[in-house]
Design an enzyme around this catalytic site. Structure first.
Site, PDB file in Angstrom:
ATOM      1  N   TRP A 217       9.474  18.036   0.605  1.00 34.54           N
ATOM      2  CA  TRP A 217       9.136  16.602   0.744  1.00 34.54           C
ATOM      3  C   TRP A 217       9.093  15.893  -0.605  1.00 34.54           C
ATOM      4  CZ3 TRP A 217       7.444  12.786   4.197  1.00 34.54           C
ATOM      5  CH2 TRP A 217       6.653  11.771   3.650  1.00 34.54           C
TER       6      TRP A 217
ATOM      7  N   ASP B 159       6.979   8.796  -3.601  1.00 30.96           N
ATOM      8  CA  ASP B 159       7.221   7.818  -4.678  1.00 30.96           C
ATOM      9  C   ASP B 159       8.036   8.306  -5.880  1.00 30.96           C
ATOM     10  OD1 ASP B 159       5.157   7.032  -3.068  1.00 30.96           O
ATOM     11  OD2 ASP B 159       3.706   6.765  -4.668  1.00 30.96           O
TER      12      ASP B 159
ATOM     13  N   TRP C 170       4.169  15.771   3.741  1.00 33.68           N
ATOM     14  CA  TRP C 170       3.356  15.576   2.543  1.00 33.68           C
ATOM     15  C   TRP C 170       2.343  16.723   2.389  1.00 33.68           C
ATOM     16  CZ3 TRP C 170      -1.658  14.736   0.888  1.00 33.68           C
ATOM     17  CH2 TRP C 170      -1.816  14.069  -0.326  1.00 33.68           C
TER      18      TRP C 170
ATOM     19  N   SER D 108       0.874   9.626  -8.129  1.00 35.49           N
ATOM     20  CA  SER D 108       1.921   8.872  -8.819  1.00 35.49           C
ATOM     21  C   SER D 108       1.520   8.392 -10.201  1.00 35.49           C
ATOM     22  CB  SER D 108       2.325   7.674  -7.971  1.00 35.49           C
ATOM     23  OG  SER D 108       3.173   8.124  -6.956  1.00 35.49           O
TER      24      SER D 108
ATOM     25  N   GLU E 204      -0.922  -0.377  -3.838  1.00 33.20           N
ATOM     26  CA  GLU E 204      -0.564   0.863  -4.526  1.00 33.20           C
ATOM     27  C   GLU E 204       0.549   0.584  -5.547  1.00 33.20           C
ATOM     28  OE1 GLU E 204      -1.492   4.397  -1.528  1.00 33.20           O
ATOM     29  OE2 GLU E 204       0.322   3.353  -0.940  1.00 33.20           O
TER      30      GLU E 204
ATOM     31  N   TRP F 215       6.135   5.284   5.296  1.00 33.05           N
ATOM     32  CA  TRP F 215       5.005   6.083   5.775  1.00 33.05           C
ATOM     33  C   TRP F 215       4.889   5.975   7.293  1.00 33.05           C
ATOM     34  CZ3 TRP F 215       3.304   9.756   2.964  1.00 33.05           C
ATOM     35  CH2 TRP F 215       3.155   9.625   1.585  1.00 33.05           C
TER      36      TRP F 215
HETATM   37  C1  FRU Z   1       2.148   5.695  -2.375  1.00 34.84           C
HETATM   38  C2  FRU Z   1       1.082   6.733  -2.618  1.00 34.84           C
HETATM   39  C3  FRU Z   1       0.438   6.535  -3.976  1.00 34.84           C
HETATM   40  C4  FRU Z   1      -0.067   7.895  -4.298  1.00 34.84           C
HETATM   41  C5  FRU Z   1       1.008   8.772  -3.729  1.00 34.84           C
HETATM   42  C6  FRU Z   1       0.525  10.087  -3.223  1.00 34.84           C
HETATM   43  O1  FRU Z   1       3.168   6.081  -1.527  1.00 34.84           O
HETATM   44  O2  FRU Z   1       0.126   6.685  -1.581  1.00 34.84           O
HETATM   45  O3  FRU Z   1      -0.562   5.533  -4.009  1.00 34.84           O
HETATM   46  O4  FRU Z   1      -0.235   8.085  -5.670  1.00 34.84           O
HETATM   47  O5  FRU Z   1       1.605   8.042  -2.666  1.00 34.84           O
HETATM   48  O6  FRU Z   1       1.578  10.928  -2.916  1.00 34.84           O
END
Ligand code: FRU
Length: 491
Positions: free
Chosen positions: A39, A42, A66, A102, A224, A307
């Protein structure tokens, strides 16, 4: 503090090495970066290092869903051909055991600096769950990265009063003169998003600067993955807001992306918002990140997935792609996106048709395929609707249509071959122009990025139709005049 558990990174590297071989190149997109195995989400750390471009990504190699986040790593010289490098970061310290979330990267003084979010999740002596997000630094040579011994460098004590200790992530770092700056996503007292700025001279000691902008529950809730940069005379704040409510043909329900354009007074650290708008109107675009290339181009890449939807076929051993890198400019106060120009170096088998009159459904000799760049200049002023069907065979098709009466472009993957695909159609309002429109489609096996009127609007969506569906047809209700040019992309 527990010692770093180096075995976690080694295990990921070995796993990656071993299992990537089991996926044939033909199954993967031709010129879009995708999950090596498992997987990805970001894009992270998009940057130049030693005259090459590096892109990291949120990565869980062990499954197509994830999991505890690592940083995967690739590099390129031209944004089209990617070389895979070993996993760069693993969740192996107390402060990031739940994930290396991220972040971003810059080159400084011959070193490659990564700034990322460490996620700590533990149960204290009273049995209470403690979840914390803090900002951390790792420094490397383009392949191996060492986390600083003083991590985390931005802790919860450095948050404005009342901010959430659990939602504080995704630092975007840059250097201005002798100082490093970063913007970080945070959740404010009212539960909605705010973007915080910090600065530092040595990467170890950081101080809080200001709140750049905040949602006040108006553009979604938590924001985010911020990015903040100058483009011409404007400053752009990029955000990925969660829990947005649908708004006609602008935002859709759920996770969106937006840019806020304004002026920034550096002396007073004051950002004044002028307006905001959606970045990409497709079904699969999130968490974009930019950097400035040596030649001055501001280049953006986004996660080409959502998502909300899981439409990747069950037998895939990889899940997640990045968009084609896009050059950003500003026109009349709006953000313009166009595919990275290096794609032209891979053009083959160019086929061009001019002054076509299209009514009933037709296909055109030489215009088909699943790795192409195709541009249509359309005059549909005498038509009710113009339609393009791609990735088509007797069973499947993916539809892109233009309604000149309503000035709406629609993407529809209802018949692309995935049941369980609940969010499968989007409409977007484009500029009225007497039925004329320019559409450029970048198609790469499982995705289409639709650049409208030279990048005024973009719609990015995936479709996982079997690869033997390669036909393309055109049709119109009433007469449409068109010039069409197609190039195969052969990498
Ligand atoms: C965005 C997010 C970020 C986080 C990451 C975790 O898609 O939720 O805020 O750092 O994915 O994988």
């Amino acid at each position: 503090m527990r010692e770093r558990n180096a075995a976690i990174l080694e295990k990921a590297k070995l796993y990656e090495n071993e299992f990537i071989k089991s996926i044939s190149k033909d199954e993967k997109p031709s010129f879009h970066l995708c999950a090596p195995i498992g997987w990805i989400n970001d894009p992270n750390g998009f940057s130049t290092f030693n005259d090459e471009y590096h892109l990291f990504y949120q990565y869980y190699p062990y499954d197509t869903i994830w999991g505890p986040m690592h940083w995967g790593h690739s590099k390129t010289k031209d944004f089209i051909k990617w070389e895979q490098l070993p996993v760069a970061l693993a969740p192996d310290e107390d402060y990031d055991m739940e994930g290396c979330f991220s972040g971003s990267a810059i080159e400084d003084d011959g070193k490659h600096i990564i700034m990322y979010t460490g996620v700590l999740d533990k149960t204290n002596e009273e049995g209470k769950r403690i979840l914390r997000q803090t900002q951390c630094i790792a420094i490397g040579d383009g392949i191996n990265y060492e986390k600083l011994d003083c991590n985390p460098v931005i802790t919860n004590e450095m948050l404005p009063e009342g901010s959430s200790l659990e939602d504080f992530r995704d630092p975007k770092i840059w250097k201005d003169g002798n100082e490093f700056y970063t913007v970080v996503a945070s959740r404010s007292k009212d539960g909605s998003g705010q973007i915080l700025m910090y600065k530092s001279r040595d990467l170890r000691n950081w101080e809080y600067v200001t709140i750049v902008d905040k949602s006040e529950n108006k553009i979604g809730r938590m924001w985010e993955c911020p990015d903040f940069f100058k483009l011409d005379e404007n400053y752009i704040l990029v955000i990925s807001p969660q829990e947005v409510k649908a708004d006609k043909n602008g935002f859709h329900n759920g996770n969106n992306t937006a840019y806020i354009i304004g002026k920034y007074d550096k002396n007073n650290n004051n950002f004044t918002r002028e307006k905001y708008s959606v970045i990409d109107y497709g079904l699969d675009f999130y968490a974009p990140q930019t950097f400035e290339a040596k030649d001055g181009r501001r280049i953006m890449v986004g996660w080409m997935h959502s998502w909300e939807n899981r439409i990747v076929p069950h037998d895939f051993k990889w899940c997640g792609m990045m968009t084609i890198p896009r050059e950003l400019t500003i026109k009349d106060g709006f953000l313009i996106q166009n595919p990275i120009r290096e794609i032209e170096n891979y053009y083959k088998n160019t086929v061009e048709y001019n002054d076509l009159s299209i009514e009933k459904e037709i296909s055109l000799e030489g215009i088909n395929g699943r790795a192409i760049d195709i541009t249509l200049d359309i005059d549909a002023s005498k038509s009710e609707e113009f339609q393009i069907k791609v990735a088509k065979n007797e069973e499947y098709e993916t539809l892109i249509s233009y309604n000149p009466r309503k000035s709406i472009v629609t993407f529809d993957r209802s018949y692309s071959g995935k049941y369980g695909d609940t969010l499968h159609r989007r409409d977007i309002s484009v500029k009225e122009n007497d039925g004329k429109i320019k559409l450029r489609l970048i198609i790469d096996k499982y995705s289409v990025e639709i650049f409208i009127n030279d990048g005024e609007h973009v719609m990015t969506s995936t479709f996982y139709t079997p690869l033997n569906a390669t036909d393309i047809t055109f049709s119109s209700q009433g007469l449409t005049l068109a010039n069409i040019k197609k190039h195969d992309i052969i990498v």
